[in-house]
Design a protein around this motif. Structure first.
Motif, PDB file in Angstrom:
ATOM      1  N   PHE A   1      39.806  43.620  50.855  1.00 48.84           N
ATOM      2  CA  PHE A   1      40.157  42.675  51.912  1.00 48.84           C
ATOM      3  C   PHE A   1      41.450  43.106  52.613  1.00 48.84           C
ATOM      4  CE2 PHE A   1      42.761  39.061  53.177  1.00 48.84           C
ATOM      5  CZ  PHE A   1      41.949  38.506  54.150  1.00 48.84           C
ATOM      6  N   LEU A   2      42.482  43.424  51.828  1.00 46.43           N
ATOM      7  CA  LEU A   2      43.760  43.830  52.420  1.00 46.43           C
ATOM      8  C   LEU A   2      43.633  45.161  53.168  1.00 46.43           C
ATOM      9  CD1 LEU A   2      46.314  42.802  49.650  1.00 46.43           C
ATOM     10  CD2 LEU A   2      45.798  41.620  51.804  1.00 46.43           C
ATOM     11  N   ALA A   3      42.808  46.063  52.667  1.00 52.14           N
ATOM     12  CA  ALA A   3      42.573  47.326  53.372  1.00 52.14           C
ATOM     13  C   ALA A   3      41.961  47.054  54.743  1.00 52.14           C
ATOM     14  CB  ALA A   3      41.679  48.243  52.549  1.00 52.14           C
ATOM     15  N   GLY A   4      41.074  46.064  54.827  1.00 58.27           N
ATOM     16  CA  GLY A   4      40.494  45.684  56.112  1.00 58.27           C
ATOM     17  C   GLY A   4      41.544  45.157  57.081  1.00 58.27           C
ATOM     18  N   LEU A   5      42.473  44.341  56.565  1.00 59.33           N
ATOM     19  CA  LEU A   5      43.565  43.851  57.414  1.00 59.33           C
ATOM     20  C   LEU A   5      44.476  44.998  57.841  1.00 59.33           C
ATOM     21  CD1 LEU A   5      44.642  40.456  55.790  1.00 59.33           C
ATOM     22  CD2 LEU A   5      43.062  40.865  57.684  1.00 59.33           C
ATOM     23  N   GLN A   6      44.635  45.978  56.956  1.00 59.65           N
ATOM     24  CA  GLN A   6      45.462  47.129  57.288  1.00 59.65           C
ATOM     25  C   GLN A   6      44.789  47.954  58.385  1.00 59.65           C
ATOM     26  OE1 GLN A   6      46.809  49.077  53.753  1.00 59.65           O
ATOM     27  NE2 GLN A   6      48.453  50.102  54.818  1.00 59.65           N
ATOM     28  N   GLU A   7      43.492  48.121  58.305  1.00 61.54           N
ATOM     29  CA  GLU A   7      42.760  48.845  59.354  1.00 61.54           C
ATOM     30  C   GLU A   7      42.896  48.148  60.709  1.00 61.54           C
ATOM     31  OE1 GLU A   7      38.701  49.369  58.129  1.00 61.54           O
ATOM     32  OE2 GLU A   7      39.294  50.542  56.373  1.00 61.54           O
ATOM     33  N   ARG A   8      42.984  46.822  60.694  1.00 61.81           N
ATOM     34  CA  ARG A   8      43.140  46.048  61.924  1.00 61.81           C
ATOM     35  C   ARG A   8      44.586  46.014  62.418  1.00 61.81           C
ATOM     36  NH1 ARG A   8      40.799  40.453  60.275  1.00 61.81           N
ATOM     37  NH2 ARG A   8      41.916  39.862  62.171  1.00 61.81           N
ATOM     38  N   GLY A   9      45.528  46.541  61.621  1.00 58.75           N
ATOM     39  CA  GLY A   9      46.924  46.565  62.012  1.00 58.75           C
ATOM     40  C   GLY A   9      47.703  45.316  61.657  1.00 58.75           C
ATOM     41  N   LEU A  10      47.064  44.376  60.958  1.00 64.61           N
ATOM     42  CA  LEU A  10      47.773  43.147  60.570  1.00 64.61           C
ATOM     43  C   LEU A  10      48.659  43.362  59.346  1.00 64.61           C
ATOM     44  CD1 LEU A  10      44.948  40.539  61.157  1.00 64.61           C
ATOM     45  CD2 LEU A  10      47.103  40.703  62.389  1.00 64.61           C
ATOM     46  N   ILE A  11      48.272  44.265  58.474  1.00 67.57           N
ATOM     47  CA  ILE A  11      49.093  44.619  57.316  1.00 67.57           C
ATOM     48  C   ILE A  11      49.506  46.075  57.485  1.00 67.57           C
ATOM     49  CG2 ILE A  11      49.127  44.959  54.807  1.00 67.57           C
ATOM     50  CD1 ILE A  11      49.111  42.021  55.628  1.00 67.57           C
ATOM     51  N   VAL A  12      50.799  46.335  57.298  1.00 67.41           N
ATOM     52  CA  VAL A  12      51.339  47.679  57.472  1.00 67.41           C
ATOM     53  C   VAL A  12      51.616  48.322  56.119  1.00 67.41           C
ATOM     54  CG1 VAL A  12      53.188  49.030  58.528  1.00 67.41           C
ATOM     55  CG2 VAL A  12      52.351  46.971  59.664  1.00 67.41           C
ATOM     56  N   LEU A  13      52.223  47.567  55.225  1.00 70.87           N
ATOM     57  CA  LEU A  13      52.552  48.020  53.873  1.00 70.87           C
ATOM     58  C   LEU A  13      52.148  46.929  52.899  1.00 70.87           C
ATOM     59  CD1 LEU A  13      56.177  49.279  54.597  1.00 70.87           C
ATOM     60  CD2 LEU A  13      54.176  50.723  54.234  1.00 70.87           C
ATOM     61  N   ARG A  14      51.787  47.333  51.679  1.00 67.16           N
ATOM     62  CA  ARG A  14      51.385  46.332  50.685  1.00 67.16           C
ATOM     63  C   ARG A  14      51.477  46.919  49.292  1.00 67.16           C
ATOM     64  NH1 ARG A  14      45.645  47.381  49.528  1.00 67.16           N
ATOM     65  NH2 ARG A  14      44.916  48.960  50.987  1.00 67.16           N
ATOM     66  N   GLY A  15      51.767  46.059  48.339  1.00 66.36           N
ATOM     67  CA  GLY A  15      51.776  46.513  46.954  1.00 66.36           C
ATOM     68  C   GLY A  15      52.361  45.482  46.019  1.00 66.36           C
ATOM     69  N   PRO A  16      51.985  45.581  44.732  1.00 63.62           N
ATOM     70  CA  PRO A  16      52.508  44.653  43.730  1.00 63.62           C
ATOM     71  C   PRO A  16      53.921  45.037  43.325  1.00 63.62           C
ATOM     72  CG  PRO A  16      51.088  46.253  42.682  1.00 63.62           C
ATOM     73  CD  PRO A  16      51.038  46.535  44.172  1.00 63.62           C
ATOM     74  N   TYR A  17      54.647  44.061  42.814  1.00 60.42           N
ATOM     75  CA  TYR A  17      55.954  44.351  42.240  1.00 60.42           C
ATOM     76  C   TYR A  17      55.730  45.159  40.965  1.00 60.42           C
ATOM     77  CZ  TYR A  17      57.407  40.522  45.300  1.00 60.42           C
ATOM     78  OH  TYR A  17      57.629  39.714  46.378  1.00 60.42           O
ATOM     79  N   SER A  18      56.649  46.053  40.668  1.00 58.56           N
ATOM     80  CA  SER A  18      56.475  46.901  39.495  1.00 58.56           C
ATOM     81  C   SER A  18      57.533  46.655  38.423  1.00 58.56           C
ATOM     82  CB  SER A  18      56.496  48.381  39.913  1.00 58.56           C
ATOM     83  OG  SER A  18      57.708  48.698  40.555  1.00 58.56           O
ATOM     84  N   ASP A  19      58.288  45.573  38.565  1.00 61.07           N
ATOM     85  CA  ASP A  19      59.300  45.267  37.554  1.00 61.07           C
ATOM     86  C   ASP A  19      58.738  44.260  36.544  1.00 61.07           C
ATOM     87  OD1 ASP A  19      59.290  42.887  38.974  1.00 61.07           O
ATOM     88  OD2 ASP A  19      61.273  43.179  39.849  1.00 61.07           O
ATOM     89  N   ASP A  20      59.604  43.812  35.646  1.00 62.56           N
ATOM     90  CA  ASP A  20      59.177  42.899  34.595  1.00 62.56           C
ATOM     91  C   ASP A  20      59.291  41.434  34.979  1.00 62.56           C
ATOM     92  OD1 ASP A  20      58.553  44.982  32.885  1.00 62.56           O
ATOM     93  OD2 ASP A  20      60.583  45.075  32.064  1.00 62.56           O
ATOM     94  N   ALA A  21      59.670  41.157  36.224  1.00 62.92           N
ATOM     95  CA  ALA A  21      59.768  39.775  36.688  1.00 62.92           C
ATOM     96  C   ALA A  21      58.355  39.187  36.785  1.00 62.92           C
ATOM     97  CB  ALA A  21      60.476  39.734  38.028  1.00 62.92           C
ATOM     98  N   PRO A  22      58.242  37.903  37.065  1.00 62.30           N
ATOM     99  CA  PRO A  22      56.901  37.318  37.215  1.00 62.30           C
ATOM    100  C   PRO A  22      56.071  38.103  38.230  1.00 62.30           C
ATOM    101  CG  PRO A  22      58.537  35.588  37.138  1.00 62.30           C
ATOM    102  CD  PRO A  22      59.290  36.909  37.184  1.00 62.30           C
ATOM    103  N   ALA A  23      54.780  38.188  37.961  1.00 64.21           N
ATOM    104  CA  ALA A  23      53.864  38.991  38.770  1.00 64.21           C
ATOM    105  C   ALA A  23      53.783  38.481  40.205  1.00 64.21           C
ATOM    106  CB  ALA A  23      52.472  38.988  38.141  1.00 64.21           C
ATOM    107  N   GLY A  24      53.691  39.423  41.129  1.00 62.67           N
ATOM    108  CA  GLY A  24      53.579  39.086  42.534  1.00 62.67           C
ATOM    109  C   GLY A  24      53.424  40.342  43.357  1.00 62.67           C
TER     110      GLY A  24
END
Length: 96
Positions: free
Chosen positions: A28-51
């Motif tokens: 889904f996010l890749a589709g938004l990226q193809e449309r130019g609505l999302i430029v960068l995306r990714g999960p946090y990689s630290d030990d804090a709560p997931a997001g």
């Protein structure tokens, strides 16, 4: 067009469900990226709560929020809090 930082805070105890829906979420996010609505995306990689952090481009925050409403993680209530904030990009970036 404005730039927005979108913060996803995942629901506690949703790791198993996120694993199940992750392929659809990423597609889904890749589709938004193809449309130019999302430029960068990714999960946090630290030990804090997931997001995750998404950087998006749209005319308004509402336009971007409406597009994100169909995210499988959102539809399955795996995102406890979604924050969309306009972001003033001051340095040269992939957004230019």
């Amino acid at each position: 067009m404005a730039t927005f930082a979108v913060l996803y805070d995942y629901s506690p105890d949703s790791a198993d469900a996120r694993d199940e829906y992750r392929p659809a979420h990423r597609e889904f996010l890749a589709g938004l990226q193809e449309r130019g609505l999302i430029v960068l995306r990714g999960p946090y990689s630290d030990d804090a709560p997931a997001g995750a952090l998404l950087i998006g481009r749209a005319d308004t925050a509402q336009e971007l929020e409406r597009a994100l409403d169909d995210d499988p993680f959102w539809l399955q209530h795996l995102i406890a809090l979604r924050t969309v904030r306009e972001w003033a990009v001051l340095s040269p970036s992939v957004l230019d």
